[in-house]
Write a protein that holds these residues in place. Structure first.
Motif, mmCIF file in Angstrom:
data_model
loop_
_atom_site.group_PDB
_atom_site.id
_atom_site.type_symbol
_atom_site.label_atom_id
_atom_site.label_comp_id
_atom_site.label_asym_id
_atom_site.label_seq_id
_atom_site.Cartn_x
_atom_site.Cartn_y
_atom_site.Cartn_z
ATOM 1 N N SER A 448 0.831 -1.205 0.000
ATOM 2 C CA SER A 448 0.000 0.000 0.000
ATOM 3 C C SER A 448 0.866 1.257 0.000
ATOM 4 C CB SER A 448 -0.931 -0.004 1.215
ATOM 5 O OG SER A 448 -1.874 -1.043 1.119
ATOM 6 N N VAL A 449 1.980 1.218 0.724
ATOM 7 C CA VAL A 449 2.911 2.350 0.713
ATOM 8 C C VAL A 449 3.472 2.542 -0.695
ATOM 9 C CG1 VAL A 449 5.043 3.293 1.671
ATOM 10 C CG2 VAL A 449 3.474 2.010 3.138
ATOM 11 N N LYS A 450 3.784 1.445 -1.345
ATOM 12 C CA LYS A 450 4.277 1.504 -2.720
ATOM 13 C C LYS A 450 3.222 2.111 -3.644
ATOM 14 C CE LYS A 450 6.135 -1.482 -6.378
ATOM 15 N NZ LYS A 450 6.482 -2.904 -6.743
ATOM 16 N N ARG A 466 -2.572 13.495 -3.991
ATOM 17 C CA ARG A 466 -1.125 13.316 -3.864
ATOM 18 C C ARG A 466 -0.640 13.736 -2.477
ATOM 19 N NH1 ARG A 466 1.794 16.341 -8.489
ATOM 20 N NH2 ARG A 466 3.563 14.969 -7.950
ATOM 21 N N ALA A 467 -1.250 14.771 -1.920
ATOM 22 C CA ALA A 467 -0.865 15.214 -0.576
ATOM 23 C C ALA A 467 -1.182 14.150 0.470
ATOM 24 C CB ALA A 467 -1.568 16.526 -0.235
ATOM 25 N N ILE A 468 -2.354 13.520 0.359
ATOM 26 C CA ILE A 468 -2.711 12.467 1.315
ATOM 27 C C ILE A 468 -1.818 11.247 1.108
ATOM 28 C CG2 ILE A 468 -4.563 10.974 2.165
ATOM 29 C CD1 ILE A 468 -4.805 13.973 2.795
ATOM 30 N N ALA A 469 -1.458 10.967 -0.147
ATOM 31 C CA ALA A 469 -0.521 9.872 -0.410
ATOM 32 C C ALA A 469 0.813 10.158 0.272
ATOM 33 C CB ALA A 469 -0.335 9.690 -1.912
ATOM 34 N N ALA A 470 1.266 11.412 0.228
ATOM 35 C CA ALA A 470 2.527 11.780 0.877
ATOM 36 C C ALA A 470 2.458 11.556 2.385
ATOM 37 C CB ALA A 470 2.860 13.235 0.568
ATOM 38 N N ILE A 471 1.345 11.947 2.988
ATOM 39 C CA ILE A 471 1.170 11.753 4.433
ATOM 40 C C ILE A 471 1.141 10.263 4.763
ATOM 41 C CG2 ILE A 471 -0.435 12.119 6.365
ATOM 42 C CD1 ILE A 471 -1.253 14.760 4.970
ATOM 43 N N TYR A 472 0.494 9.489 3.909
ATOM 44 C CA TYR A 472 0.408 8.036 4.115
ATOM 45 C C TYR A 472 1.799 7.401 4.055
ATOM 46 C CZ TYR A 472 -1.421 3.279 3.545
ATOM 47 O OH TYR A 472 -1.716 1.938 3.702
ATOM 48 N N ILE A 473 2.582 7.784 3.063
ATOM 49 C CA ILE A 473 3.949 7.254 2.930
ATOM 50 C C ILE A 473 4.781 7.645 4.145
ATOM 51 C CG2 ILE A 473 6.059 7.347 1.552
ATOM 52 C CD1 ILE A 473 4.109 8.167 -0.824
ATOM 53 N N GLY A 474 4.666 8.929 4.536
ATOM 54 C CA GLY A 474 5.445 9.406 5.668
ATOM 55 C C GLY A 474 5.094 8.709 6.961
ATOM 56 N N ARG A 475 3.850 8.303 7.097
ATOM 57 C CA ARG A 475 3.438 7.642 8.337
ATOM 58 C C ARG A 475 3.813 6.167 8.359
ATOM 59 N NH1 ARG A 475 -2.428 7.613 11.432
ATOM 60 N NH2 ARG A 475 -1.774 6.197 13.084
ATOM 61 N N PHE A 476 3.618 5.473 7.252
ATOM 62 C CA PHE A 476 3.761 4.009 7.270
ATOM 63 C C PHE A 476 5.014 3.492 6.556
ATOM 64 C CE2 PHE A 476 -0.960 4.559 7.581
ATOM 65 C CZ PHE A 476 -1.092 4.066 8.859
ATOM 66 N N GLY A 477 5.699 4.352 5.815
ATOM 67 C CA GLY A 477 6.866 3.886 5.078
ATOM 68 C C GLY A 477 8.073 3.652 5.974
ATOM 69 N N ASP A 478 8.922 2.732 5.560
ATOM 70 C CA ASP A 478 10.156 2.497 6.299
ATOM 71 C C ASP A 478 11.203 3.523 5.859
ATOM 72 O OD1 ASP A 478 11.040 1.654 3.803
ATOM 73 O OD2 ASP A 478 11.000 -0.476 4.308
ATOM 74 N N HIS A 479 12.432 3.349 6.327
ATOM 75 C CA HIS A 479 13.487 4.325 6.042
ATOM 76 C C HIS A 479 13.682 4.532 4.537
ATOM 77 C CE1 HIS A 479 17.144 6.649 6.543
ATOM 78 N NE2 HIS A 479 17.781 5.812 5.729
ATOM 79 N N THR A 480 13.654 3.456 3.778
ATOM 80 C CA THR A 480 13.838 3.551 2.336
ATOM 81 C C THR A 480 12.712 4.343 1.685
ATOM 82 O OG1 THR A 480 15.004 1.433 2.302
ATOM 83 C CG2 THR A 480 14.117 2.226 0.213
ATOM 84 N N ARG A 481 11.478 4.070 2.126
ATOM 85 C CA ARG A 481 10.327 4.802 1.563
ATOM 86 C C ARG A 481 10.385 6.286 1.953
ATOM 87 N NH1 ARG A 481 9.242 1.345 -2.353
ATOM 88 N NH2 ARG A 481 8.131 -0.549 -1.695
ATOM 89 N N ARG A 482 10.828 6.562 3.170
ATOM 90 C CA ARG A 482 10.933 7.961 3.589
ATOM 91 C C ARG A 482 12.006 8.697 2.779
ATOM 92 N NH1 ARG A 482 10.398 5.541 8.690
ATOM 93 N NH2 ARG A 482 12.620 5.878 9.215
ATOM 94 N N SER A 484 12.735 8.088 -0.301
ATOM 95 C CA SER A 484 12.093 8.371 -1.589
ATOM 96 C C SER A 484 11.184 9.590 -1.473
ATOM 97 C CB SER A 484 11.288 7.159 -2.057
ATOM 98 O OG SER A 484 12.116 6.042 -2.262
ATOM 99 N N LEU A 485 10.495 9.692 -0.351
ATOM 100 C CA LEU A 485 9.599 10.817 -0.107
ATOM 101 C C LEU A 485 10.391 12.128 -0.034
ATOM 102 C CD1 LEU A 485 6.613 11.542 0.487
ATOM 103 C CD2 LEU A 485 7.110 11.189 2.910
ATOM 104 N N VAL A 486 11.469 12.112 0.702
ATOM 105 C CA VAL A 486 12.310 13.308 0.833
ATOM 106 C C VAL A 486 12.886 13.699 -0.531
ATOM 107 C CG1 VAL A 486 14.438 14.221 1.841
ATOM 108 C CG2 VAL A 486 12.864 12.887 3.253
#
Length: 537
Positions: A448-450, A466-482, A484-486
């Protein structure tokens, strides 16, 4: 203050500023967020935790004559009404309407300008004919009396007007694209005549033109308390016309019910009413306006509270009358073994919900009535139904998602929403509310994070999604996903950047500190988020 030049920054004099109740405006905004068409928790966070700092920012800009309105964030929101598929019973595509939110400084100014107009509008409203958006006497919560109370008052008026023996028909009129076509100058002139001070109405006119894209001064934004107030007031002139004409009427926003003696009388009335509407830049929605025998009103516009009360009565007949002293659902002292009020309300809700097929065209109204009651009771009675119709009724995505949130610990329901997230047939508005629901769980699968990263990376998706997707990634993503977000931060809009910054609240301390050091100075919105995140509440 001099008159405002279109497009130029403006201010407000000290006397006008000192008359503003900033805390009241902030309270009303926080309450209004519950029904926003766009889910924006990062903006809600500012109102709730940095509201006074926001007010200080806005006051400073106005005092210095440097306030410049921004642009709203607008998304297409599906309506229940659909295009007919000729010769088929299948559901056609939904019509849609624009639903908007404003960034915090703009929304606060819009609200305080509405607050200054509200008492004047209240005096000018004929509450015997207009039943929507009555100003609430309670200044600690929402701006208006509850929708349910207003709707019940409308139903009482419809019932009372129908009792007249002289009345044989009801002319129901829907105004076409009401919020999109009303004339801003006409609205401002009406407010001026009501005594609205120039220090406020000149600023209101400036922001209305700006918020609607300076397109011929037509329309106001939909989905916020101030627009509800001003839109309802705009049609008070039609209430007065019908009063002067001498026919009973009842109105709920832009839906008009006019009680007449004959079809011929409707013909005579429309010959004068249509030009009056046109003088206000309004027209009839021909597909939704109808003349019906008054006996058909109950089927066309079912009084859900009455139906609910009837369901309670049906159940209560099975109980010992000595144990039943009721004002449905609000009973305080019953014998818990036999007359649990929650159990009785739940059974009544089930009966009403099971009547969906009896009221074609009103299914969504019944769902909107019942699903919050099921949710409050923790009942999964409607879960199977909601999962079946979720895709079929796009306009209900917000209500359906809010209901399913209660049951996300059930793996099949969680999986259902995750699968919908990647469904290519869904609108961005629907996906936004699905993500809003999935944000409420304690943990999420990486798939789901992907999916959220894919949404965020897609520039063709709506900013709100897209903004809610960003919040979702930031909350549930691991270090690698974060990471990517940054990395995506610099390539997205300021609105999405603020969402990414907001999501850093849940990051490890070192990453959180880096985010604050890197991003807190990226404009007023980020500054307010930084203030809000620094407070311990």
């Amino acid at each position: 203050m001099p008159d405002i030049t279109a497009g130029e920054p403006f201010g407000m004099d000290a006397v006008a500023l000192n008359n503003i109740d900033w805390k009241l405006a902030l309270q009303r905004i926080v309450h209004d967020l519950r029904s926003d068409f766009i889910y924006a928790p990062h903006l809600g966070f500012i109102y709730q935790r940095a509201g006074l700092e926001l007010a200080d920012q806005l006051k400073s800009d106005l005092q210095a004559g440097k306030f410049s309105p921004g642009m709203p964030l607008t998304i297409e929101v599906p309506k229940p009404y659909r295009i007919r598929v000729k010769g088929s019973k299948r559901l056609g595509p939904n019509y849609s309407r624009p639903g908007s939110i404003l960034l915090p400084r703009d929304r606060l100014l819009y609200q305080v300008l509405a607050d200054q107009a509200a008492p004047l509008i209240q005096k000018k409203t004929n509450v015997k004919r207009s039943f929507s958006h009555w100003l609430s006497p309670d200044t600690t919560g929402g701006m208006f009396v509850s929708t349910r109370e207003c709707w019940n008052n409308l139903q009482s008026a419809l019932s009372n007007n129908s009792k007249s023996e002289a009345v044989k028909y009801v002319l129901k009129i829907d105004v076409a694209n009401f919020f999109g076509t009303l004339n801003q100058h006409t609205l401002i002139n009406a407010l001026s005549d009501a005594g609205y001070p120039k220090a406020y109405f000149s600023r209101l006119e400036a922001i209305l033109v700006r918020y609607t894209g300076e397109r011929s001064s037509r329309g106001i934004l939909q989905g916020m308390y101030p627009s509800d107030l001003f839109g309802n007031y705009y049609l008070s002139a039609i209430d007065r016309f019908l009063s002067d004409y001498g026919v009973p009427s009842a109105r709920y926003v832009d839906d008009l019910y006019i009680f007449i003696r004959s079809v011929a009388e409707a013909d005579r009335l429309l010959r004068v009413l249509i030009p009056v509407l046109r003088s206000y830049d309004l027209s009839l929605n021909e597909a939704k306006s109808v003349i019906m025998p008054k006996s058909a009103l109950a089927t066309e516009e079912p009084d859900l509270d009455s139906l609910f009360a009837a369901a309670v009565a049906e159940i209560s007949e099975q109980l010992d009358e000595n144990d039943f002293d009721a004002d449905y659902g609000f009973q305080s002292e019953w014998d818990e073994e036999t007359t649990d009020p929650q159990a009785l309300e739940l059974q009544a809700t089930q009966i009403l919900f099971d009547s969906l097929s009896q009221y074609p065209g009103n299914e969504e109204n019944i769902e909107r009535f019942c699903l919050p009651l099921f949710s409050t009771a923790g009942s999964d009675y409607a879960v199977a139904h909601v999962m079946e119709v979720f895709k079929k009724r796009p306009s209900m995505a917000q209500i359906y998602s809010a209901y399913l949130v209660r049951f996300l610990e059930v793996a099949s329901i969680h999986e259902f929403l995750q699968n919908l997230l990647v469904d290519g047939d869904l609108l961005d508005w629907q996906r936004m509310w699905i993500l809003a629901a999935l944000l409420q769980v304690k943990e999420s699968a990486d798939d789901s994070v992907k999916a959220g990263l894919k949404i965020l990376a897609d520039a063709n998706r709506h900013e709100a999604l897209r903004a809610i997707a960003a919040i979702y990634i930031g909350r549930f993503g691991d270090h690698t996903r974060r990471k990517s977000l940054v990395a995506m931060y610099s390539s997205v809009s300021n609105y999405i950047q603020a969402a990414i910054f907001y999501s850093s609240r849940s990051w490890p301390a070192a990453e959180r500190s880096n985010a604050k050091a890197s991003w807190s100075g990226h404009g007023p919105l980020h500054n307010l988020l930084s203030v809000a995140m620094s407070k311990k509440i």
